[in-house]
Design a protein around this motif. Structure first.
Motif, mmCIF file in Angstrom:
data_model
loop_
_atom_site.group_PDB
_atom_site.id
_atom_site.type_symbol
_atom_site.label_atom_id
_atom_site.label_comp_id
_atom_site.label_asym_id
_atom_site.label_seq_id
_atom_site.Cartn_x
_atom_site.Cartn_y
_atom_site.Cartn_z
ATOM 1 N N PHE A 39 0.823 -1.211 0.000
ATOM 2 C CA PHE A 39 0.000 0.000 0.000
ATOM 3 C C PHE A 39 0.859 1.264 0.000
ATOM 4 O O PHE A 39 0.548 2.243 -0.684
ATOM 5 N N SER A 40 1.954 1.257 0.752
ATOM 6 C CA SER A 40 2.809 2.442 0.777
ATOM 7 C C SER A 40 3.504 2.654 -0.571
ATOM 8 O O SER A 40 3.706 3.785 -0.993
ATOM 9 N N ALA A 41 3.847 1.555 -1.259
ATOM 10 C CA ALA A 41 4.441 1.689 -2.591
ATOM 11 C C ALA A 41 3.447 2.290 -3.573
ATOM 12 O O ALA A 41 3.787 3.163 -4.373
ATOM 13 N N ALA A 42 2.205 1.827 -3.501
ATOM 14 C CA ALA A 42 1.175 2.362 -4.389
ATOM 15 C C ALA A 42 0.898 3.829 -4.081
ATOM 16 O O ALA A 42 0.762 4.654 -4.996
ATOM 17 N N LEU A 43 0.822 4.171 -2.815
ATOM 18 C CA LEU A 43 0.588 5.569 -2.438
ATOM 19 C C LEU A 43 1.756 6.464 -2.839
ATOM 20 O O LEU A 43 1.558 7.591 -3.293
ATOM 21 N N SER A 44 2.973 5.980 -2.679
ATOM 22 C CA SER A 44 4.137 6.800 -3.028
ATOM 23 C C SER A 44 4.214 7.054 -4.523
ATOM 24 O O SER A 44 4.746 8.078 -4.950
ATOM 25 N N PHE A 45 3.681 6.134 -5.309
ATOM 26 C CA PHE A 45 3.672 6.334 -6.761
ATOM 27 C C PHE A 45 2.908 7.605 -7.122
ATOM 28 O O PHE A 45 3.289 8.335 -8.034
ATOM 29 N N PHE A 46 1.829 7.880 -6.396
ATOM 30 C CA PHE A 46 1.018 9.062 -6.674
ATOM 31 C C PHE A 46 1.419 10.270 -5.822
ATOM 32 O O PHE A 46 1.501 11.386 -6.316
ATOM 33 N N LEU A 47 1.660 10.052 -4.540
ATOM 34 C CA LEU A 47 1.891 11.166 -3.623
ATOM 35 C C LEU A 47 3.298 11.750 -3.703
ATOM 36 O O LEU A 47 3.489 12.929 -3.418
ATOM 37 N N LEU A 48 4.268 10.941 -4.063
ATOM 38 C CA LEU A 48 5.664 11.405 -4.076
ATOM 39 C C LEU A 48 6.202 11.588 -5.492
ATOM 40 O O LEU A 48 7.415 11.543 -5.707
ATOM 41 N N LYS A 49 5.326 11.812 -6.459
ATOM 42 C CA LYS A 49 5.748 11.941 -7.857
ATOM 43 C C LYS A 49 6.736 13.087 -8.048
ATOM 44 O O LYS A 49 7.732 12.952 -8.755
ATOM 45 N N GLY A 50 6.485 14.223 -7.421
ATOM 46 C CA GLY A 50 7.369 15.378 -7.565
ATOM 47 C C GLY A 50 8.771 15.100 -7.061
ATOM 48 O O GLY A 50 9.758 15.421 -7.721
ATOM 49 N N TRP A 51 8.855 14.505 -5.885
ATOM 50 C CA TRP A 51 10.173 14.182 -5.328
ATOM 51 C C TRP A 51 10.874 13.108 -6.149
ATOM 52 O O TRP A 51 12.096 13.144 -6.314
ATOM 53 N N ARG A 52 10.119 12.155 -6.680
ATOM 54 C CA ARG A 52 10.715 11.105 -7.510
ATOM 55 C C ARG A 52 11.276 11.702 -8.799
ATOM 56 O O ARG A 52 12.392 11.381 -9.220
ATOM 57 N N ASP A 53 10.515 12.618 -9.417
ATOM 58 C CA ASP A 53 10.996 13.271 -10.638
ATOM 59 C C ASP A 53 12.220 14.145 -10.363
ATOM 60 O O ASP A 53 13.158 14.196 -11.163
ATOM 61 N N GLU A 54 12.207 14.826 -9.219
ATOM 62 C CA GLU A 54 13.357 15.645 -8.832
ATOM 63 C C GLU A 54 14.594 14.779 -8.630
ATOM 64 O O GLU A 54 15.691 15.126 -9.068
ATOM 65 N N MET A 55 14.409 13.631 -7.977
ATOM 66 C CA MET A 55 15.522 12.715 -7.747
ATOM 67 C C MET A 55 16.053 12.168 -9.069
ATOM 68 O O MET A 55 17.265 12.078 -9.275
ATOM 69 N N ALA A 56 15.150 11.821 -9.979
ATOM 70 C CA ALA A 56 15.577 11.306 -11.285
ATOM 71 C C ALA A 56 16.345 12.375 -12.056
ATOM 72 O O ALA A 56 17.342 12.061 -12.735
ATOM 73 N N GLY A 57 15.914 13.624 -11.952
ATOM 74 C CA GLY A 57 16.628 14.720 -12.618
ATOM 75 C C GLY A 57 18.027 14.903 -12.058
ATOM 76 O O GLY A 57 18.985 15.097 -12.809
#
Length: 96
Positions: A39-57
């Motif tokens: 559940f936390s993985a699924a939620l992080s996919f939507f809720l932490l998108k900005g931080w994930r994109d920033e990290m990928a950049g």
């Protein structure tokens, strides 16, 4: 703070929140942990998108910088990039 650290702490925080919510449900501990993870993985996919994109950049920038430095070192080791020496064409005839 690094984007990777923010994203990692966000993922851990979501896991703890979901686990705390599931703690109230009467079930096996292993099942509770697995459900919290999913559940936390699924939620992080939507809720932490900005931080994930920033990290990928940041990771892409770092990779490009390392790749450029690697190419610069390779050309310096090959003798192609000597400072202060004008670059000569490789096909030039030395007799002309």
């Amino acid at each position: 703070m690094s984007a990777a650290v923010k994203y990692t702490l966000g993922r851990i925080g979501l896991f703890v929140l979901v686990l705390a919510a599931l703690w109230l449900v009467d079930m096996n501990l292993f099942l509770r942990l697995m459900l919290a993870l999913v559940f936390s993985a699924a939620l992080s996919f939507f809720l932490l998108k900005g931080w994930r994109d920033e990290m990928a950049g940041e990771m892409a920038e770092s990779s490009a910088r390392r790749r450029g430095e690697k190419e610069r070192l390779r050309s310096a080791l090959a003798g192609e990039d000597q400072p202060g020496e004008p670059e000569k064409p490789r096909d030039a005839d030395p007799t002309r």
